[in-house]
Design an enzyme around this catalytic site. Structure first.
Site, PDB file in Angstrom:
ATOM      1  N   GLY A  43     129.480  12.142 -59.048  1.00  0.00           N
ATOM      2  CA  GLY A  43     129.390  12.225 -60.503  1.00  0.00           C
ATOM      3  C   GLY A  43     127.966  12.190 -61.012  1.00  0.00           C
ATOM      4  O   GLY A  43     127.566  13.025 -61.830  1.00  0.00           O
ATOM      5  N   ASN A  72     137.893  14.540 -57.995  1.00  0.00           N
ATOM      6  CA  ASN A  72     136.465  14.586 -58.321  1.00  0.00           C
ATOM      7  C   ASN A  72     136.164  15.547 -59.478  1.00  0.00           C
ATOM      8  O   ASN A  72     135.153  15.395 -60.177  1.00  0.00           O
ATOM      9  CB  ASN A  72     135.641  15.053 -57.114  1.00  0.00           C
ATOM     10  CG  ASN A  72     135.782  14.182 -55.893  1.00  0.00           C
ATOM     11  OD1 ASN A  72     135.709  14.666 -54.772  1.00  0.00           O
ATOM     12  ND2 ASN A  72     135.994  12.886 -56.079  1.00  0.00           N
ATOM     13  N   LEU A  73     137.012  16.543 -59.670  1.00  0.00           N
ATOM     14  CA  LEU A  73     136.667  17.664 -60.539  1.00  0.00           C
ATOM     15  C   LEU A  73     136.602  17.296 -62.010  1.00  0.00           C
ATOM     16  O   LEU A  73     136.052  18.055 -62.812  1.00  0.00           O
ATOM     17  CB  LEU A  73     137.673  18.801 -60.326  1.00  0.00           C
ATOM     18  CG  LEU A  73     137.770  19.316 -58.880  1.00  0.00           C
ATOM     19  CD1 LEU A  73     138.805  20.429 -58.786  1.00  0.00           C
ATOM     20  CD2 LEU A  73     136.420  19.784 -58.369  1.00  0.00           C
ATOM     21  N   ARG A  75     134.749  15.112 -63.263  1.00  0.00           N
ATOM     22  CA  ARG A  75     133.400  14.668 -63.617  1.00  0.00           C
ATOM     23  C   ARG A  75     132.293  15.229 -62.725  1.00  0.00           C
ATOM     24  O   ARG A  75     131.128  15.217 -63.112  1.00  0.00           O
ATOM     25  CB  ARG A  75     133.338  13.127 -63.566  1.00  0.00           C
ATOM     26  CG  ARG A  75     133.527  12.577 -62.183  1.00  0.00           C
ATOM     27  CD  ARG A  75     133.938  11.113 -62.152  1.00  0.00           C
ATOM     28  NE  ARG A  75     134.186  10.676 -60.776  1.00  0.00           N
ATOM     29  CZ  ARG A  75     135.293  10.948 -60.089  1.00  0.00           C
ATOM     30  NH1 ARG A  75     136.249  11.650 -60.646  1.00  0.00           N
ATOM     31  NH2 ARG A  75     135.441  10.536 -58.852  1.00  0.00           N
ATOM     32  N   LYS A  88     130.572  18.129 -49.749  1.00  0.00           N
ATOM     33  CA  LYS A  88     129.833  18.058 -51.012  1.00  0.00           C
ATOM     34  C   LYS A  88     128.364  18.407 -50.816  1.00  0.00           C
ATOM     35  O   LYS A  88     127.772  19.146 -51.613  1.00  0.00           O
ATOM     36  CB  LYS A  88     129.959  16.660 -51.608  1.00  0.00           C
ATOM     37  CG  LYS A  88     131.310  16.321 -52.172  1.00  0.00           C
ATOM     38  CD  LYS A  88     131.304  14.938 -52.813  1.00  0.00           C
ATOM     39  CE  LYS A  88     132.673  14.579 -53.355  1.00  0.00           C
ATOM     40  NZ  LYS A  88     132.697  13.236 -53.977  1.00  0.00           N
ATOM     41  N   ASP A 132     128.087   4.529 -55.643  1.00  0.00           N
ATOM     42  CA  ASP A 132     129.099   3.901 -56.497  1.00  0.00           C
ATOM     43  C   ASP A 132     129.601   2.578 -55.943  1.00  0.00           C
ATOM     44  O   ASP A 132     130.693   2.140 -56.288  1.00  0.00           O
ATOM     45  CB  ASP A 132     130.275   4.856 -56.706  1.00  0.00           C
ATOM     46  CG  ASP A 132     131.005   5.178 -55.398  1.00  0.00           C
ATOM     47  OD1 ASP A 132     130.546   4.740 -54.326  1.00  0.00           O
ATOM     48  OD2 ASP A 132     132.042   5.872 -55.454  1.00  0.00           O
ATOM     49  N   ASN A 133     128.812   1.938 -55.073  1.00  0.00           N
ATOM     50  CA  ASN A 133     129.250   0.653 -54.533  1.00  0.00           C
ATOM     51  C   ASN A 133     128.052  -0.257 -54.315  1.00  0.00           C
ATOM     52  O   ASN A 133     126.929   0.202 -54.100  1.00  0.00           O
ATOM     53  CB  ASN A 133     130.032   0.844 -53.233  1.00  0.00           C
ATOM     54  CG  ASN A 133     129.180   1.442 -52.136  1.00  0.00           C
ATOM     55  OD1 ASN A 133     128.478   0.729 -51.416  1.00  0.00           O
ATOM     56  ND2 ASN A 133     129.215   2.764 -51.985  1.00  0.00           N
ATOM     57  N   CYS A 195     135.042   3.160 -59.556  1.00  0.00           N
ATOM     58  CA  CYS A 195     135.448   4.145 -60.559  1.00  0.00           C
ATOM     59  C   CYS A 195     136.858   4.657 -60.313  1.00  0.00           C
ATOM     60  O   CYS A 195     137.579   4.981 -61.262  1.00  0.00           O
ATOM     61  CB  CYS A 195     134.452   5.311 -60.561  1.00  0.00           C
ATOM     62  SG  CYS A 195     132.852   4.890 -61.283  1.00  0.00           S
ATOM     63  N   CYS A 336     147.266  -1.418 -52.504  1.00  0.00           N
ATOM     64  CA  CYS A 336     146.774  -0.590 -53.617  1.00  0.00           C
ATOM     65  C   CYS A 336     145.963   0.540 -52.988  1.00  0.00           C
ATOM     66  O   CYS A 336     146.268   0.979 -51.882  1.00  0.00           O
ATOM     67  CB  CYS A 336     145.958  -1.417 -54.599  1.00  0.00           C
ATOM     68  SG  CYS A 336     144.449  -2.137 -53.901  1.00  0.00           S
TER      69      CYS A 336
END
Length: 383
Positions: A43, A72-73, A75, A88, A132-133, A195, A336
């Site tokens: 993102g 993913n698309l 964002r 990617k 993102d982590n 996210c 989850c």
């Protein structure tokens, strides 16, 4: 134009930069001679890569081991539906070279780890952190500090974004504050969802990633005042901004790279650390033994519709209201997406008198990695 290395086409391409008095030919030449490593092509990486390439940064490195997923698309604007399942990093390279063939792009189709971080970072002038982590953010920061590189940081969550510049080199040879000066300790691993679990507004990465790219360009050219010692906060829902100042911690010393998963308290996906944890292998063995148990899925309904393991769906935010529907005598395995929400659900059940309950470590992601796209019943039937 003596002293500059622009072709006729580059002179036309970058004309709007040349027209800025504070930028001009000198600023553009600095960009052309610069090298930027972008960690993460998702993102944030999408707008960062597009704008750095368009601006004319001479060499761009892309670190990302992931492939494009349909989710993913919403964002990640570098990719299209036709790209699902493709690398990617390789796709990003192709797209930004199509945008600007006058630059060089290096692809590192691998995870950014303690083993390769210093080697990768040392080859570049600036690192743009689009991860993102928390473990990788601390790793990026520490590698930049040890290698003497600037770390341009950004993060996003739901409607909110952050941007800052860490470890900026000053005129006197010292360095500005880094990520650990701002966040000395990571939050508990189950306190801040990623996210995928917490969500993110699709346009937010474009806003924050563009600001991140702007800070990279300012650092490389010396134009403007970078966000060193300052944290920019943006709230898209309220359309509000704040800038917080933070100092250097004189007692902080980074000597080496460490185990960042352990530092951030992230359990290893297949490692049961107590009686209330269960690995995916143990779950498979349990199902194969035909022992009676309830597989409880605490994700949201839309996630369940997209992918499920064959469990009973009760979203976490409704679980407390329907506890009476569950049998306390039955063994319950909670899962989850990655193990964070299911850990909360497991604790909720334990607090309400359920004794035979366990959390599936790594969640559906760990199950998919180990056993593919099959739910439990289908997998056992094929065994």
């Amino acid at each position: 134009m003596e002293g500059y290395s622009f072709s006729k086409e580059e002179l036309n391409r970058y004309a709007r930069h040349f027209a800025i008095p504070e930028f001009g030919l000198e600023g553009q030449e600095k960009l052309k001679q610069s090298k930027v490593l972008v960690v993460g092509a998702g993102g944030l990486g999408s707008p960062v890569l597009l704008y750095l390439a368009a601006a004319g940064v001479g060499k761009i490195g892309i670190v990302d081991f992931d492939v494009v997923d349909t989710s993913n698309l919403q964002r990640q604007v570098l990719y299209t539906l036709a790209d699902v399942g493709e690398s990617k990093a390789q796709l990003a390279r192709k797209r930004i070279l199509a945008l600007n063939p006058h630059i060089e792009v290096e692809v590192y189709q691998q995870a950014f780890t303690r083993d390769n971080a210093l080697e990768l970072v040392s080859q570049y002038d600036v690192v743009a952190d689009g991860t993102d982590n928390f473990p990788t953010r601390y790793l990026v920061n520490d590698a930049c500090v040890l290698a003497g590189k600037v770390n341009v940081y950004a993060s996003i969550f739901r409607f909110e974004g952050q941007v800052s510049v860490f470890n900026l080199n000053k005129a006197d040879g010292s360095r500005g504050p880094n990520y650990r000066d701002l966040f000395p300790e990571p939050p508990p691993p189950d306190m801040v969802p990623n996210c995928a679990e917490g969500g993110v507004l699709g346009v937010l990465p474009g806003i924050i990633g563009s600001l991140q790219a702007s800070e990279v360009i300012k650092v490389l050219t010396g134009v403007g005042e970078p966000l060193s010692g300052r944290l920019f906060l943006f709230d898209a829902a309220a359309f509000s901004t704040r800038v917080l100042k933070f100092p250097i911690n004189p007692k902080l010393e980074i000597k080496e790279l460490i185990d960042y998963e352990e530092f951030c308290g992230v359990p290893k996906p297949q490692e049961a650390v107590n009686a209330f944890d269960l690995s995916v292998q143990a779950l498979y063995d349990l199902a194969e033994s035909q022992e009676d148990f309830l597989l409880l899925d605490v994700r949201e309904a839309y996630e369940y519709e997209a992918d499920q393991m064959g469990g009973k769906l009760i979203p976490l935010n409704t679980l407390e209201n329907v506890l009476a529907q569950l049998n306390k005598e039955q063994r319950i395995i909670v899962h989850c997406r990655s193990g964070q929400r299911s850990k909360k659900a497991t604790n909720l059940l334990l607090d309400n008198g359920f004794e035979n309950v366990q959390n599936l470590l790594g969640g559906i992601l760990a199950w998919r990695e180990a056993y593919g796209e099959k739910n439990i019943e289908t997998r056992l039937a094929e065994h």
